[in-house]
Motif scaffolding. Structure first.
Motif, PDB file in Angstrom:
ATOM      1  N   GLN A 153       0.835  -1.204   0.000  1.00 41.43           N
ATOM      2  CA  GLN A 153       0.000   0.000   0.000  1.00 41.43           C
ATOM      3  C   GLN A 153       0.868   1.252   0.000  1.00 41.43           C
ATOM      4  OE1 GLN A 153      -3.381   0.526   2.576  1.00 41.43           O
ATOM      5  NE2 GLN A 153      -3.819  -1.669   2.665  1.00 41.43           N
ATOM      6  N   THR A 162      -4.130   8.761   0.835  1.00 37.12           N
ATOM      7  CA  THR A 162      -5.190   8.342   1.755  1.00 37.12           C
ATOM      8  C   THR A 162      -5.014   9.046   3.093  1.00 37.12           C
ATOM      9  OG1 THR A 162      -5.275   6.169   0.700  1.00 37.12           O
ATOM     10  CG2 THR A 162      -6.274   6.355   2.882  1.00 37.12           C
ATOM     11  N   ARG A 171      -2.909   3.959   5.857  1.00 30.47           N
ATOM     12  CA  ARG A 171      -3.311   2.746   5.157  1.00 30.47           C
ATOM     13  C   ARG A 171      -4.830   2.644   5.182  1.00 30.47           C
ATOM     14  NH1 ARG A 171      -2.747  -2.991   7.679  1.00 30.47           N
ATOM     15  NH2 ARG A 171      -4.538  -3.133   6.308  1.00 30.47           N
ATOM     16  N   THR A 172      -5.379   1.834   4.293  1.00 28.23           N
ATOM     17  CA  THR A 172      -6.817   1.597   4.300  1.00 28.23           C
ATOM     18  C   THR A 172      -7.165   0.547   5.350  1.00 28.23           C
ATOM     19  OG1 THR A 172      -6.700  -0.172   2.657  1.00 28.23           O
ATOM     20  CG2 THR A 172      -6.914   2.077   1.830  1.00 28.23           C
ATOM     21  N   VAL A 176      -6.319  -4.118   0.730  1.00 25.96           N
ATOM     22  CA  VAL A 176      -6.730  -3.787  -0.626  1.00 25.96           C
ATOM     23  C   VAL A 176      -5.750  -4.308  -1.679  1.00 25.96           C
ATOM     24  CG1 VAL A 176      -5.675  -1.484  -0.548  1.00 25.96           C
ATOM     25  CG2 VAL A 176      -7.592  -1.907  -2.086  1.00 25.96           C
TER      26      VAL A 176
END
Length: 404
Positions: A153, A162, A171-172, A176
């Motif tokens: 990521q 992000t 980070r998500t 992902v």
């Protein structure tokens, strides 16, 4: 191509992919995400695992009965096989003769050391589609690096675009890169199987987490390639279309997407401030983008005056794109989510009835199925070996020798 008649009818496999057999050597997340697409649509998926005595986990430790493992590995059969043993490799090659797909996400060098690389398997079955998922590619300067979602990521650019810029890279909340690589790999295998219908030949398909991550950055990556613009962190704002983001309500938050002229006009009507549409500098899309901080402050002062539920009624009446920000329990309580039926029931032999996340697309004649919970390690070993005409005595001997 293996015929349907040669495949077992366990758990009433149905679906558009039921004619295919997949040998699944994958582990952790990216590979299992890929193979789930085949298992749910009817393929005979054989999950090949190391025997217990080798003390090699699937990356999950004691969490085999947990939600993550069960969600990823439903609809499969499990065969234990020591691929480091010549007899184990011999059994694997027998399975390859009858298979359509082999998928692995070992480090790039492992398959060669085990003697199960594409060229070796191609000699056994020229029609085999061999899929490899890696962190950074099968060769190149980073090929031997361990590939983890969080690392990719960052390297693939997602964390730089992000989150809020005042808090640094973010980070998500989901894996992902792993998920994207798995889905791209499933699409690559499907493409290779379609091409095989014309050529009669299999091929080696390769996907890396890094490539998948960059591809999923999509328009943000294209901004650099095309315009040499370096995207920043927009927080909850859309990078270019304003107002699009998160706005406070009397009891929580709401998402609104109203960057386009007609949609912004409808938003002003919903908020009962029609004059805002004509006021400078908010009358144009560029003016709203350039003055997003001031505009968002004005909109937030208005949205705070009512509850999320009240605003959702109002936004729907005015045809404004908006939605609540749900916690996971609220997601699955949502009427539309329940209508779509993505929470799918399955019965686990120890824990009883549970639910997993179903497929996100539907087909009118040949639906997906969640037929069975994830298997125990080696649960189907004897059944699979009997299909290869191994006798009970031979199977017992292989167990004694540590092959199974």
């Amino acid at each position: 191509m293996q015929t349907e008649a040669a495949f077992p009818a366990t758990a009433q496999r149905e679906g558009p992919l039921k004619r295919f057999r997949v040998l699944d050597l994958t582990r952790v997340r990216a590979g299992p995400t890929c193979i789930r697409q085949f298992a749910d649509w009817g393929a005979d998926v054989i999950k090949i695992e190391s025997p217990d005595h080798m003390e090699v986990s699937d990356g999950w430790g004691g969490l085999r009965d947990g939600p993550d493992f069960q969600n990823l590995h439903r609809n499969k059969r499990s065969l234990t096989l020591n691929l480091k043993d010549p007899k184990g490799r011999e059994i694997f090659l027998e399975l390859v003769k009858q298979a359509d797909v082999v998928a692995e996400n070992f480090r790039p060098d492992v398959k060669f050391r085990l003697g199960i690389d594409y060229e070796t398997l191609k000699a056994v079955n020229p029609r085999i589609v061999y899929a490899s998922i890696s962190g950074f590619g099968q060769d190149g300067p980073y090929a031997k690096r361990p590939g983890f979602d969080h690392i990719v990521q960052g390297m693939g650019g997602l964390m730089s675009i992000t989150g809020d810029p005042s808090h640094g890279p973010m980070r998500t909340g989901i894996a992902v890169a792993d998920t994207g690589a798995g889905l791209y790999c499933a699409m690559a295998i499907m493409t290779a199987l379609l091409e095989r219908e014309e050529s009669g030949q299999g091929q080696w398909v390769q996907v890396s987490l890094l490539q998948a991550m960059i591809a999923m950055c999509d328009f943000q990556a294209a901004r650099w390639l095309f315009l040499k613009e370096i995207p920043g962190q927009p927080g909850n704002n859309h990078p270019t279309s304003i107002p699009t983001g998160v706005y406070p309500t009397a009891d929580g938050y709401i998402n609104i997407a109203a960057g386009e002229q007609a949609m912004f006009r409808r938003l002003c009507t919903a908020l009962e401030v029609p004059e805002l549409m004509e006021r400078e500098p908010y009358s144009t899309e560029q003016g709203r983008s350039d003055n997003r901080v001031a505009l968002n402050a004005e909109l937030s002062a208005l949205t705070r005056q009512r509850s999320t539920a009240d605003w959702m009624v109002r936004m729907e009446e005015c045809h404004v794109a908006a939605g609540p920000i749900n916690r996971m329990n609220e997601v699955f309580a949502d009427a539309q989510v329940q209508h779509l039926g993505i929470a799918t029931p399955v019965k686990h032999k120890r824990i009883g009835p549970v639910e997993v996340v179903g497929q996100p697309f539907m087909m009118s004649r040949t639906p997906s199925q969640v037929r069975s919970a994830a298997p125990d390690r080696g649960e189907d070993t004897e059944e699979i070996l009997r299909e290869l005409n191994y006798s009970a005595g031979q199977i017992a001997a292989l167990r004694e020798q540590g092959v199974l």
